[in-house]
Motif scaffolding. Structure first.
Motif, short mmCIF file in Angstrom:
data_model
loop_
_atom_site.label_atom_id
_atom_site.label_comp_id
_atom_site.label_asym_id
_atom_site.label_seq_id
_atom_site.Cartn_x
_atom_site.Cartn_y
_atom_site.Cartn_z
N THR A 60 84.15 22.11 63.11
CA THR A 60 85.26 21.25 63.50
C THR A 60 85.15 21.01 65.00
O THR A 60 84.46 21.75 65.70
CB THR A 60 86.63 21.87 63.18
N LEU A 61 85.80 20.00 65.48
CA LEU A 61 85.75 19.66 66.89
C LEU A 61 86.51 20.71 67.69
O LEU A 61 87.71 20.92 67.48
CB LEU A 61 86.36 18.27 67.10
N ALA A 62 85.83 21.38 68.59
CA ALA A 62 86.43 22.46 69.38
C ALA A 62 87.65 21.96 70.15
O ALA A 62 87.61 20.92 70.79
CB ALA A 62 85.39 23.03 70.35
N GLY A 63 88.73 22.71 70.06
CA GLY A 63 89.95 22.39 70.78
C GLY A 63 90.79 21.29 70.18
O GLY A 63 91.84 20.95 70.71
N ALA A 64 90.34 20.70 69.10
CA ALA A 64 91.05 19.56 68.51
C ALA A 64 91.90 20.02 67.32
O ALA A 64 91.70 21.10 66.78
CB ALA A 64 90.06 18.50 68.06
N THR A 65 92.83 19.17 66.92
CA THR A 65 93.73 19.47 65.81
C THR A 65 93.58 18.42 64.72
O THR A 65 93.82 17.24 64.98
CB THR A 65 95.20 19.49 66.30
N PRO A 66 93.19 18.82 63.50
CA PRO A 66 93.14 17.84 62.41
C PRO A 66 94.55 17.47 61.96
O PRO A 66 95.40 18.34 61.78
CB PRO A 66 92.37 18.57 61.30
N ILE A 67 94.79 16.16 61.81
CA ILE A 67 96.11 15.71 61.36
C ILE A 67 96.05 15.04 60.00
O ILE A 67 97.09 14.79 59.39
CB ILE A 67 96.78 14.78 62.40
N LEU A 68 94.85 14.74 59.52
CA LEU A 68 94.64 14.16 58.19
C LEU A 68 93.32 14.69 57.70
O LEU A 68 92.34 14.68 58.44
CB LEU A 68 94.60 12.63 58.26
N ALA A 69 93.29 15.21 56.48
CA ALA A 69 92.06 15.81 55.95
C ALA A 69 91.77 15.28 54.56
O ALA A 69 92.63 15.28 53.69
CB ALA A 69 92.19 17.33 55.91
N LEU A 70 90.53 14.85 54.37
CA LEU A 70 90.03 14.41 53.08
C LEU A 70 88.98 15.40 52.63
O LEU A 70 87.92 15.50 53.24
CB LEU A 70 89.43 13.00 53.19
N ASP A 71 89.28 16.16 51.59
CA ASP A 71 88.36 17.17 51.04
C ASP A 71 87.32 16.46 50.19
O ASP A 71 87.66 15.79 49.23
CB ASP A 71 89.15 18.17 50.21
N MET A 72 86.06 16.60 50.54
CA MET A 72 84.99 15.95 49.78
C MET A 72 84.11 16.94 49.03
O MET A 72 83.04 16.59 48.56
CB MET A 72 84.14 15.07 50.71
N TYR A 73 84.56 18.19 48.92
CA TYR A 73 83.86 19.11 48.03
C TYR A 73 84.14 18.67 46.60
O TYR A 73 85.22 18.17 46.29
CB TYR A 73 84.34 20.55 48.26
N GLU A 74 83.19 18.86 45.72
CA GLU A 74 83.32 18.35 44.35
C GLU A 74 84.55 18.87 43.63
O GLU A 74 85.10 18.18 42.78
CB GLU A 74 82.06 18.64 43.55
#
Length: 194
Positions: free
Chosen positions: A142-156
């Motif tokens: 993940t981008l160091a120091g950043a915060t995810p605000i929307l996540a799309l899971d692409m694992y099967e």
């Protein structure tokens, strides 16, 4: 486990069975795994433990912790509630040129991961003061120091039950079910941290 924040019976194109299975088995598995690793680390004699044992546990702790967090963002992202507007809308236009450009990039990234594994994240980077679409090949990138605000899971596991190998159709369904109220709330929280 954090309670499921979306109502899986009210999502379009994503079955209740899929969402509940994903929540209980994959998210729940990450939480249980993190708890077990935390227990193992608490009992470890760091002065005498072989380095490969410590390295392995700390790597697995990172994987389980990020899996737990990213799954929480993923489920918070679902709900098809609200419309994209206000500060988040303005930030997406500022950082991507237009909402259409952001959506095209985010969607294309998800479809590019079809048949593979990973995450597509809309992330706020306080270092750069902007939103970025980020590709994460596994739970340790993940981008160091950043915060995810929307996540799309692409694992099967996130789409196979409903869509089989048709990952692109799953991405389209996800995009129709974004809970913009929650995503905006996460973005505004990031802005307050500055």
């Amino acid at each position: 486990m954090k309670p499921l924040t979306c109502d899986p019976a009210k999502l379009n194109g994503l079955s209740e069975k899929l969402i509940v299975s994903h929540y209980e088995n994959n998210y729940g598995g990450a939480v249980k795994r993190l708890n077990a690793i935390t227990t193992q680390l608490a009992e470890l004699d760091f002065a005498n433990a072989p380095v490969f044992v410590l390295n392995g546990l700390k790597r697995e702790e990172l994987i389980a912790g990020n899996s737990m967090i990213l799954h929480e963002v993923y489920f918070d992202s679902l709900g098809n509630s609200g419309v994209l507007s206000g500060d988040l809308n303005a930030a997406l236009v500022r950082d991507f040129g237009s909402i259409e450009r952001w959506r095209a990039e985010f969607t294309a990234m998800g479809k590019a991961l079809g048949g593979g594994s990973g995450w597509v994240l809309l992330t706020y980077s306080p270092r750069d003061g902007k939103l970025v679409n980020q590709w994460a090949s596994d739970h340790t990138h993940t981008l160091a120091g950043a915060t995810p605000i929307l996540a799309l899971d692409m694992y099967e596991h996130s789409y196979h039950m409903d869509y089989g190998a048709k990952a692109a159709a799953y991405v389209d369904a996800f995009m129709q079910n974004i809970n913009w109220e929650k995503v905006t709330e996460s973005y505004m929280h990031c802005q307050k941290q500055l």
